[in-house]
Write an enzyme that holds these catalytic residues in place. Structure first.
Site, PDB file in Angstrom:
ATOM      1  N   SER A 201       0.837  -1.197   0.000  1.00  0.00           N
ATOM      2  CA  SER A 201       0.000   0.000   0.000  1.00  0.00           C
ATOM      3  C   SER A 201       0.874   1.250   0.000  1.00  0.00           C
ATOM      4  CB  SER A 201      -0.902  -0.020   1.239  1.00  0.00           C
ATOM      5  OG  SER A 201      -1.592   1.197   1.344  1.00  0.00           O
ATOM      6  N   HIS A 203       0.136   4.469   0.757  1.00  0.00           N
ATOM      7  CA  HIS A 203      -0.007   5.548   1.740  1.00  0.00           C
ATOM      8  C   HIS A 203       0.616   5.222   3.101  1.00  0.00           C
ATOM      9  CE1 HIS A 203      -3.430   4.175   4.363  1.00  0.00           C
ATOM     10  NE2 HIS A 203      -3.691   3.400   3.326  1.00  0.00           N
ATOM     11  N   CYS A 327      -9.230  -0.290  12.155  1.00  0.00           N
ATOM     12  CA  CYS A 327     -10.579  -0.626  11.735  1.00  0.00           C
ATOM     13  C   CYS A 327     -11.469  -1.010  12.900  1.00  0.00           C
ATOM     14  CB  CYS A 327     -10.540  -1.760  10.717  1.00  0.00           C
ATOM     15  SG  CYS A 327      -9.514  -1.312   9.327  1.00  0.00           S
TER      16      CYS A 327
HETATM   17  C1  LIG Z   1      -3.058  -0.404   5.763  1.00  0.00           C
HETATM   18  C2  LIG Z   1      -3.020  -1.863   5.638  1.00  0.00           C
HETATM   19  C3  LIG Z   1      -3.791  -2.537   4.686  1.00  0.00           C
HETATM   20  C4  LIG Z   1      -4.778  -1.833   3.800  1.00  0.00           C
HETATM   21  O1  LIG Z   1      -4.185  -0.963   2.889  1.00  0.00           O
HETATM   22  P1  LIG Z   1      -5.112   0.194   2.238  1.00  0.00           P
HETATM   23  O2  LIG Z   1      -4.247   0.727   1.136  1.00  0.00           O
HETATM   24  O3  LIG Z   1      -5.354   1.184   3.333  1.00  0.00           O
HETATM   25  O4  LIG Z   1      -6.344  -0.434   1.745  1.00  0.00           O
HETATM   26  C5  LIG Z   1      -3.704  -3.898   4.624  1.00  0.00           C
HETATM   27  N1  LIG Z   1      -2.881  -4.576   5.433  1.00  0.00           N
HETATM   28  C6  LIG Z   1      -2.123  -3.972   6.348  1.00  0.00           C
HETATM   29  C7  LIG Z   1      -1.228  -4.777   7.214  1.00  0.00           C
HETATM   30  C8  LIG Z   1      -2.160  -2.594   6.492  1.00  0.00           C
HETATM   31  O5  LIG Z   1      -1.423  -2.007   7.418  1.00  0.00           O
END
Ligand SMILES: *Cc1c(COP(=O)(O)O)cnc(C)c1O
Length: 393
Positions: A201, A203, A327
Site C-alpha cells: 500500500s 499511503h 478498523c
Molecule cells: C493499511 C493496511 C492494509 C490496507 O491498505 P489500504 O491501502 O489502506 O487499503 C492492509 N494490510 C495492512 C497490514 C495494512 O497495514
C-alpha cells in the site's frame, strides 16, 4: 507543543518529492496508457518505466509480476479471492490465514468460508509471531493457500516469511504475504522470501492514498477481481492511475534510500518511548517484544484504563495515537490482534499503539513522556476497573 503525530502505521503524509514526481502525470503526461497515439504511448512508457523500477525494488524477476491496484485492501482481496477458487477448481480447498491479519485479509477469508472453503485462523504465540512449526501442524492434505502477514500493523511483530513459505510449499500450497506495513521498512525481496503473491500500500510509506500494489509470481493461476478492459496484463481492469503509480514507486525508492539510517533512528525513539512509559507507570507493558520487530511501532498496554479515553485526552494535548487496529476503532470490542496473542480481554482494552515516522523527533518523544503519565494517573483514579484489578491507584 501541537500536532504530534504518532499514527504513521495508519497513514503518512505524502512526501514533497513524491508530489513533485507525480505532478507532470496530472497535466502534460495525462494520456491514457492504453491509447495508441503518442500521448498515450508516452503515458504507457511512463507506466512501464515505473513498473520496472517497482519490480526491481521488490526483487521481482519480471516487471509484469507487479500489478498496480486501488489499495492494499484490494490487493489482499485479490490474493485470496483471485487465487483460491481458481486453484481449487470447484472442489473443496483449505486456506490458512493468521488470526491477527488485517481485516482486508480476514474478511475475504470469512467470505470464502461462507462459500464452502475450509479456513484455519492460525494463532500467533505469546511472542507475537506465527511459528513455522505451528503452520506445519495446521497444514492439511488439501491446503492450497497460506496467507500470513509480514509485519503486524498493531504490535509490530515481523514474521519469518521465508520459513513459513517453505512450510507452505512443502505441503503443496501457495504463499501470500501482506507486506503493507513492512515494504520499505524491513528487508523485503520476493525472491529471498520465496512468496507467490504479496500485497502493498502506497499511503503507508509517504505515497498517495488509493494506490496499492500486488506481486503475483509469473505462472500463478489467478482470476481477476476487476473484469473489464483487460489492463494490467488482464489481471486488473481499470485505467491505470499513472500519477499514483509514479508516486508509489518514488515513495518506495525514497524509503529504500535511507532505510539503513532511518529505521535504526526510529528504533531508538521507539525504545525511549517504551522504556519511558513502562518505567514511569506501574502496571504497563509493551506487547510482543521478543524476536524480530518493525522499528516504528510501540504497542503499549496500560492496564485498567480504556484506550479510547487515553486517545481523547491525548488528542486534547495535540497528540494523535491509535488504540490498536484502526478498523476496530469506533467499536468497543478490544483488538482481535491482542486477543489472538492471548492477552486477556480486560487488559486488551488498555491498548495504545504509537507508530513513528519521518517527522518524529526526540522532542516529540519528550513531550509524550511528559504529558501522558498524568493523564493515566487521572484516568486510573476514576477507574473502577483499575481499582478492582490493582487496588486504589
Ligand atoms: C493499511 C493496511 C492494509 C490496507 O491498505 P489500504 O491501502 O489502506 O487499503 C492492509 N494490510 C495492512 C497490514 C495494512 O497495514
Amino acid at each position: 507543543m501541537e500536532n504530534v503525530y504518532f499514527d504513521y502505521a495508519a497513514t503518512t503524509p505524502v512526501d514533497e518529492r513524491v508530489v513533485e514526481a507525480m505532478l507532470p502525470f496530472f497535466s502534460e503526461r495525462f494520456g491514457n496508457a492504453n491509447a495508441l497515439y503518442s500521448l498515450g504511448r508516452d503515458a504507457h512508457r511512463g507506466l512501464e518505466e515505473y513498473r520496472e523500477r517497482f519490480a526491481a525494488a521488490i526483487g521481482a524477476k519480471k516487471p509484469d509480476e507487479v500489478l498496480f491496484t486501488g489499495a492494499g485492501t484490494e490487493s489482499d482481496n485479490a490474493a485470496l479471492i483471485g487465487i483460491l477458487p481458481r486453484i481449487a477448481k470447484g472442489g473443496g480447498a483449505h486456506l490458512i490465514v493468521s488470526a491477527y491479519e488485517h481485516h482486508a485479509i480476514l474478511e475475504p477469508a470469512h467470505w470464502l468460508e461462507k462459500r464452502g472453503y475450509d479456513v484455519t485462523y492460525l494463532k500467533p504465540r505469546s511472542d507475537g509471531h506465527i511459528h513455522a512449526d505451528d503452520l506445519a501442524a495446521a497444514m492439511q492434505e488439501n491446503t492450497k493457500l497460506v496467507s500470513i502477514m509480514h509485519g503486524n500493523n498493531e504490535i509490530g511483530a515481523l514474521n519469518d516469511i521465508k520459513a513459513l513459505a517453505e512450510v507452505a510449499h512443502a505441503g503443496g500450497a501457495l504463499m501470500h504475504t501482506d507486506a503493507a506495513q513492512t515494504l520499505g521498512k524491513a528487508a523485503f525481496d520476493v525472491g529471498v522470501l520465496g512468496v507467490d503473491a504479496a500485497s502493498f500500500s502506497a499511503h503507508k510509506i509517504y505515497g498517495p492514498k488509493g494506490v496499492g500494489g500486488m506481486y503475483l509470481k509469473a505462472g500463478t493461476r489467478f482470476d481477476p477481481l476487476l473484469k473489464g478492459g483487460g489492463q494490467e496484463f488482464k489481471k486488473r481492469s481499470g485505467t491505470q492511475n499513472l500519477a499514483g503509480v509514479v508516486g508509489f514507486t518514488v515513495a518506495l525508492e525514497l524509503m529504500l534510500a535511507d532505510q539503513d539510517t532511518e529505521m535504526p533512528r526510529l528504533a531508538v525513539l521507539r525504545d525511549r518511548l517504551i522504556e519511558g512509559i513502562t518505567s514511569q507507570l506501574e502496571n504497563t507493558e509493551a506487547t510482543a517484544q521478543g524476536g524480530e520487530r518493525l522499528p516504528n511501532i510501540a504497542p503499549l498496554l496500560i492496564k485498567g484504563v480504556e484506550g479510547e479515553a487515553m486517545l481523547l485526552q491525548l488528542d486534547n494535548r495535540g497528540i494523535a495515537v491509535s488504540t490498536g487496529s484502526a478498523c476496530s476503532s469506533g467499536s468497543l470490542e478490544p483488538s482481535h490482534v491482542l486477543l489472538s496473542c492471548g492477552i486477556p480481554q480486560e487488559v486488551a482494552h488498555g491498548s495504545l499503539r504509537l507508530s513513528l515516522g519521518r517527522q518524529t523527533t526526540d522532542a516529540h518523544v519528550d513531550y509524550f513522556l511528559e504529558v501522558f503519565p498524568p493523564i493515566v494517573e487521572r484516568l486510573r483514579a476514576m477507574s473502577p476497573v483499575y481499582t478492582r484489578m490493582f487496588g486504589s491507584s
